[in-house]
Design a protein around this motif. Structure first.
Motif, PDB file in Angstrom:
ATOM      1  N   VAL A   1     -15.593  -5.145 -18.077  1.00  0.00           N
ATOM      2  CA  VAL A   1     -15.497  -3.948 -18.916  1.00  0.00           C
ATOM      3  C   VAL A   1     -14.918  -2.795 -18.108  1.00  0.00           C
ATOM      4  O   VAL A   1     -15.387  -2.489 -17.020  1.00  0.00           O
ATOM      5  N   LYS A   2     -13.913  -2.144 -18.682  1.00  0.00           N
ATOM      6  CA  LYS A   2     -13.308  -0.978 -18.024  1.00  0.00           C
ATOM      7  C   LYS A   2     -13.507   0.298 -18.830  1.00  0.00           C
ATOM      8  O   LYS A   2     -13.615   1.387 -18.263  1.00  0.00           O
ATOM      9  N   VAL A   3     -13.553   0.174 -20.154  1.00  0.00           N
ATOM     10  CA  VAL A   3     -13.703   1.324 -21.048  1.00  0.00           C
ATOM     11  C   VAL A   3     -14.757   0.995 -22.099  1.00  0.00           C
ATOM     12  O   VAL A   3     -14.885  -0.165 -22.512  1.00  0.00           O
ATOM     13  N   ILE A   4     -15.499   1.997 -22.545  1.00  0.00           N
ATOM     14  CA  ILE A   4     -16.545   1.812 -23.553  1.00  0.00           C
ATOM     15  C   ILE A   4     -16.238   2.701 -24.760  1.00  0.00           C
ATOM     16  O   ILE A   4     -15.924   3.889 -24.597  1.00  0.00           O
ATOM     17  N   VAL A   5     -16.332   2.129 -25.952  1.00  0.00           N
ATOM     18  CA  VAL A   5     -16.160   2.884 -27.196  1.00  0.00           C
ATOM     19  C   VAL A   5     -17.507   2.934 -27.905  1.00  0.00           C
ATOM     20  O   VAL A   5     -18.155   1.909 -28.101  1.00  0.00           O
ATOM     21  N   LEU A   6     -17.925   4.139 -28.287  1.00  0.00           N
ATOM     22  CA  LEU A   6     -19.175   4.338 -29.019  1.00  0.00           C
ATOM     23  C   LEU A   6     -18.840   4.792 -30.431  1.00  0.00           C
ATOM     24  O   LEU A   6     -18.110   5.766 -30.624  1.00  0.00           O
ATOM     25  N   LYS A   7     -19.376   4.105 -31.444  1.00  0.00           N
ATOM     26  CA  LYS A   7     -19.113   4.482 -32.830  1.00  0.00           C
ATOM     27  C   LYS A   7     -20.336   4.170 -33.688  1.00  0.00           C
ATOM     28  O   LYS A   7     -21.329   3.621 -33.202  1.00  0.00           O
ATOM     29  N   GLY A   8     -20.271   4.535 -34.966  1.00  0.00           N
ATOM     30  CA  GLY A   8     -21.375   4.288 -35.877  1.00  0.00           C
ATOM     31  C   GLY A   8     -20.917   3.470 -37.075  1.00  0.00           C
ATOM     32  O   GLY A   8     -19.788   3.608 -37.530  1.00  0.00           O
ATOM     33  N   LYS A   9     -21.803   2.658 -37.594  1.00  0.00           N
ATOM     34  CA  LYS A   9     -21.508   1.865 -38.783  1.00  0.00           C
ATOM     35  C   LYS A   9     -21.901   2.645 -40.029  1.00  0.00           C
ATOM     36  O   LYS A   9     -22.953   3.286 -40.073  1.00  0.00           O
ATOM     37  N   GLY A  10     -21.062   2.602 -41.047  1.00  0.00           N
ATOM     38  CA  GLY A  10     -21.386   3.287 -42.287  1.00  0.00           C
ATOM     39  C   GLY A  10     -20.757   4.662 -42.369  1.00  0.00           C
ATOM     40  O   GLY A  10     -19.793   4.977 -41.669  1.00  0.00           O
ATOM     41  N   GLU A  11     -21.315   5.516 -43.232  1.00  0.00           N
ATOM     42  CA  GLU A  11     -20.708   6.802 -43.540  1.00  0.00           C
ATOM     43  C   GLU A  11     -20.919   7.851 -42.460  1.00  0.00           C
ATOM     44  O   GLU A  11     -20.135   8.794 -42.356  1.00  0.00           O
TER      45      GLU A  11
ATOM     46  N   ALA B   1     -33.549   3.350 -26.653  1.00  0.00           N
ATOM     47  CA  ALA B   1     -33.779   2.320 -25.627  1.00  0.00           C
ATOM     48  C   ALA B   1     -32.667   1.275 -25.655  1.00  0.00           C
ATOM     49  O   ALA B   1     -32.172   0.840 -24.599  1.00  0.00           O
ATOM     50  N   GLU B   2     -32.248   0.861 -26.856  1.00  0.00           N
ATOM     51  CA  GLU B   2     -31.187  -0.141 -26.950  1.00  0.00           C
ATOM     52  C   GLU B   2     -29.846   0.419 -26.474  1.00  0.00           C
ATOM     53  O   GLU B   2     -29.057  -0.296 -25.849  1.00  0.00           O
ATOM     54  N   LEU B   3     -29.591   1.685 -26.772  1.00  0.00           N
ATOM     55  CA  LEU B   3     -28.363   2.303 -26.276  1.00  0.00           C
ATOM     56  C   LEU B   3     -28.348   2.330 -24.754  1.00  0.00           C
ATOM     57  O   LEU B   3     -27.324   2.030 -24.129  1.00  0.00           O
ATOM     58  N   ARG B   4     -29.466   2.657 -24.158  1.00  0.00           N
ATOM     59  CA  ARG B   4     -29.535   2.660 -22.698  1.00  0.00           C
ATOM     60  C   ARG B   4     -29.258   1.263 -22.136  1.00  0.00           C
ATOM     61  O   ARG B   4     -28.519   1.101 -21.163  1.00  0.00           O
ATOM     62  N   GLN B   5     -29.837   0.260 -22.759  1.00  0.00           N
ATOM     63  CA  GLN B   5     -29.628  -1.110 -22.306  1.00  0.00           C
ATOM     64  C   GLN B   5     -28.163  -1.520 -22.444  1.00  0.00           C
ATOM     65  O   GLN B   5     -27.598  -2.162 -21.551  1.00  0.00           O
ATOM     66  N   ALA B   6     -27.541  -1.150 -23.554  1.00  0.00           N
ATOM     67  CA  ALA B   6     -26.153  -1.531 -23.791  1.00  0.00           C
ATOM     68  C   ALA B   6     -25.209  -0.839 -22.809  1.00  0.00           C
ATOM     69  O   ALA B   6     -24.289  -1.466 -22.269  1.00  0.00           O
ATOM     70  N   PHE B   7     -25.429   0.447 -22.566  1.00  0.00           N
ATOM     71  CA  PHE B   7     -24.571   1.150 -21.613  1.00  0.00           C
ATOM     72  C   PHE B   7     -24.762   0.608 -20.198  1.00  0.00           C
ATOM     73  O   PHE B   7     -23.801   0.506 -19.427  1.00  0.00           O
TER      74      PHE B   7
ATOM     75  N   GLU C   1     -20.205  -5.639 -28.353  1.00  0.00           N
ATOM     76  CA  GLU C   1     -19.205  -6.690 -28.137  1.00  0.00           C
ATOM     77  C   GLU C   1     -18.211  -6.245 -27.073  1.00  0.00           C
ATOM     78  O   GLU C   1     -18.006  -5.049 -26.867  1.00  0.00           O
ATOM     79  N   VAL C   2     -17.627  -7.223 -26.421  1.00  0.00           N
ATOM     80  CA  VAL C   2     -16.638  -6.966 -25.381  1.00  0.00           C
ATOM     81  C   VAL C   2     -15.392  -7.778 -25.680  1.00  0.00           C
ATOM     82  O   VAL C   2     -15.470  -8.989 -25.936  1.00  0.00           O
ATOM     83  N   ALA C   3     -14.246  -7.099 -25.657  1.00  0.00           N
ATOM     84  CA  ALA C   3     -12.967  -7.784 -25.862  1.00  0.00           C
ATOM     85  C   ALA C   3     -11.880  -6.994 -25.158  1.00  0.00           C
ATOM     86  O   ALA C   3     -11.838  -5.760 -25.253  1.00  0.00           O
ATOM     87  N   ASP C   4     -11.028  -7.683 -24.443  1.00  0.00           N
ATOM     88  CA  ASP C   4      -9.880  -7.056 -23.777  1.00  0.00           C
ATOM     89  C   ASP C   4     -10.295  -5.896 -22.881  1.00  0.00           C
ATOM     90  O   ASP C   4      -9.665  -4.830 -22.882  1.00  0.00           O
ATOM     91  N   ARG C   5     -11.390  -6.075 -22.157  1.00  0.00           N
ATOM     92  CA  ARG C   5     -11.918  -5.116 -21.185  1.00  0.00           C
ATOM     93  C   ARG C   5     -12.494  -3.850 -21.825  1.00  0.00           C
ATOM     94  O   ARG C   5     -12.766  -2.868 -21.155  1.00  0.00           O
ATOM     95  N   ILE C   6     -12.690  -3.888 -23.138  1.00  0.00           N
ATOM     96  CA  ILE C   6     -13.279  -2.764 -23.857  1.00  0.00           C
ATOM     97  C   ILE C   6     -14.622  -3.195 -24.446  1.00  0.00           C
ATOM     98  O   ILE C   6     -14.684  -4.166 -25.205  1.00  0.00           O
ATOM     99  N   ALA C   7     -15.692  -2.501 -24.084  1.00  0.00           N
ATOM    100  CA  ALA C   7     -17.005  -2.743 -24.689  1.00  0.00           C
ATOM    101  C   ALA C   7     -17.164  -1.779 -25.867  1.00  0.00           C
ATOM    102  O   ALA C   7     -16.932  -0.579 -25.718  1.00  0.00           O
ATOM    103  N   THR C   8     -17.535  -2.312 -27.016  1.00  0.00           N
ATOM    104  CA  THR C   8     -17.763  -1.477 -28.193  1.00  0.00           C
ATOM    105  C   THR C   8     -19.250  -1.490 -28.533  1.00  0.00           C
ATOM    106  O   THR C   8     -19.832  -2.554 -28.754  1.00  0.00           O
ATOM    107  N   ILE C   9     -19.834  -0.302 -28.542  1.00  0.00           N
ATOM    108  CA  ILE C   9     -21.243  -0.134 -28.891  1.00  0.00           C
ATOM    109  C   ILE C   9     -21.293   0.583 -30.236  1.00  0.00           C
ATOM    110  O   ILE C   9     -20.799   1.705 -30.367  1.00  0.00           O
ATOM    111  N   THR C  10     -21.884  -0.085 -31.234  1.00  0.00           N
ATOM    112  CA  THR C  10     -21.911   0.464 -32.588  1.00  0.00           C
ATOM    113  C   THR C  10     -23.338   0.743 -33.018  1.00  0.00           C
ATOM    114  O   THR C  10     -24.185  -0.163 -33.027  1.00  0.00           O
ATOM    115  N   LEU C  11     -23.627   1.996 -33.366  1.00  0.00           N
ATOM    116  CA  LEU C  11     -24.922   2.325 -33.946  1.00  0.00           C
ATOM    117  C   LEU C  11     -25.023   1.609 -35.291  1.00  0.00           C
ATOM    118  O   LEU C  11     -24.146   1.748 -36.144  1.00  0.00           O
ATOM    119  N   ASN C  12     -26.085   0.836 -35.481  1.00  0.00           N
ATOM    120  CA  ASN C  12     -26.145  -0.059 -36.642  1.00  0.00           C
ATOM    121  C   ASN C  12     -27.407   0.172 -37.480  1.00  0.00           C
ATOM    122  O   ASN C  12     -28.195  -0.732 -37.712  1.00  0.00           O
TER     123      ASN C  12
END
Length: 259
Positions: A49-59, A34-40, A9-20
């Motif tokens: 997009v100016k900044v990218i945040v990478l995070k994971g869903k869950g524990e 492959a999906e991470l490469r496509q998203a980046f 998702e993209v909001a306020d010039r920040i793209a957030t990529i979440t491992l799901n």
């Protein structure tokens, strides 16, 4: 684009990529890489997009390689394993060399390839409860790709300790070694990372961030003389850039500049 293993998702010039893949502790397999490469690549090409945040869903942030994926590697040919390794290599290199700043928001364990992802991000903020490490040697594998980046990041001595022992370390120890940027309490990390990302978006020139990141990644491959010459050339080029003219004008006129 629709993704199966990540959220984008993209909001306020920040793209957030979440491992799901929370049910698999966001473990890596060929499809996820492959999906991470496509998203980046999508974020890199998106002018919004100016900044990218990478995070994971869950524990977990990312628990390394998926077990089914590891089993498949055992029956692959050398050529198939080489092609697969080059996919992960490309992902790491693309993050490391991306024109935009990448921030890792680590709210759970980051192990093996997952810790590799943290390693190649520009900034990384980690909750105190998370453990990080490269456990490959404990299963007869090697942390080959990440070693290239880790030595550059924290030096040979500290890299040897982490890569050869395969031990997991606390977020606090990872911060002391320079592996991560800072430890942030779990209750605060979402807001903290958002503040850092927003600050980069509003308070720093996009061109300056891009050129500085590239310079940091390049000078280690050059001699001192070559590094200084490149720095001088980049200095001269940047002085002629529109961002520099705007920034200096705002500074001299005591104006607040929102980038």
């Amino acid at each position: 684009m629709a993704y199966s293993f990540i959220l984008y998702e993209v909001a306020d010039r920040i793209a957030t990529i979440t491992l799901n893949r929370p049910e698999k502790r966001n473990a890596l397999n060929g499809a996820l890489v492959a999906e991470l490469r496509q998203a980046f690549q999508a974020a890199a090409q998106d002018e919004a997009v100016k900044v990218i945040v990478l995070k994971g869903k869950g524990e977990a942030f990312c628990a390394g390689a998926d077990l089914d994926y590891l089993q498949q590697l055992q029956v692959n040919t050398y050529e198939e394993n080489l092609a697969d390794s080059r996919e992960l290599m490309s992902l790491f290199r693309e993050i490391y060399e991306l024109d935009k700043i990448v921030i890792a928001q680590v709210e759970g364990h980051a192990i093996a390839g997952g810790c590799g992802l943290v390693t190649v991000c520009d900034l990384s903020y980690v909750v105190p409860e998370a453990q990080l490490g490269y456990t490959e040697v404990k299963i007869g594998f090697i942390p080959a790709l990440v070693a290239v980046f880790l030595v550059r990041k924290i030096g040979e001595g500290k890299a040897r300790e982490l890569l050869l022992t395969g031990r997991l370390v606390t977020a606090e120890k990872a911060a002391v070694s320079g592996l991560i940027t800072a430890v942030v309490p779990a209750a605060e990390i979402k807001e903290y990372v958002a503040k850092v990302a927003t600050g980069l978006c509003k308070e720093a020139s996009g061109n300056s961030l891009k050129v500085t990141k590239k310079l940091i990644g390049t000078v280690l491959d050059l001699s001192l003389r070559e590094s200084l010459e490149l720095a001088a050339e980049q200095n001269a080029t940047t002085r002629g850039h529109e961002d520099c003219r705007k920034g200096i004008a705002a500074f001299l006129n005591k104006e607040k500049l929102i980038w």
